[in-house]
Design a protein around this motif. Structure first.
Motif: not given
Length: 157
Positions: A146-152
């Motif tokens: 979730r955090r990676l998708v948000d960051r991307m």
């Protein structure tokens, strides 16, 4: 001691930490602070994610360090470094580091073969695939995904 940059932490990392937690009374996950490298996640974010995904392991704690790993091991009274090996190329590099660490401070290195499910997974590869919209859900804990998708998404805007 399980050291690394963990940018981001993958299921492969967690496999090594979890297996290590069954072998040792205490496992320290050491997050390297490398000021010459700009990570996708800050060191504080990586520590937060690691603490979240290792919460089920009562004998695991997460700390950050800068400088030589052996100095951090000494300060933490850790006598063994655990390193996951994915391929022969990992061994070539890690063997040199292990020999240096034993020579500098008497710190032993335990090489743990990676679970074949994670033998090709690296944080760099996960970030690259995610950057182009690929599905990396099988390689990351749900909260990290979730955090990676948000960051991307935020870096694309």
């Amino acid at each position: 001691m399980c050291p690394g940059s963990f940018d981001p932490v993958t299921n492969g990392h967690l496999d090594i930490v979890g297996r290590s937690s069954r072998l040792f009374d205490e496992v320290i996950v050491g997050v390297l602070i490398n000021q010459s490298k700009q990570g996708l996640f800050t060191v504080d974010e990586r520590i937060e994610l690691l603490r979240e995904v290792t919460a089920d392991y009562p004998n695991v704690r997460v700390e950050s360090f800068r400088g030589l790993l052996v100095d951090f091991c000494r300060a933490q009274e850790a006598s063994v470094v655990v390193k996951g090996l994915r391929a022969v190329s990992d061994f070539d590099y890690e063997l040199q580091m292990a020999q240096m660490n034993i020579g500098l401070a008497g710190v032993e290195t335990l090489f743990m073969p990676t679970n074949p499910l994670y033998s090709f997974v690296s944080s760099s590869l996960v970030k690259e695939v995610a950057k182009w919209g690929g599905d990396v859900s099988a390689h990351l804990p749900e909260s990290v995904l979730r955090r990676l998708v948000d960051r991307m998404e935020s870096t694309r805007s």
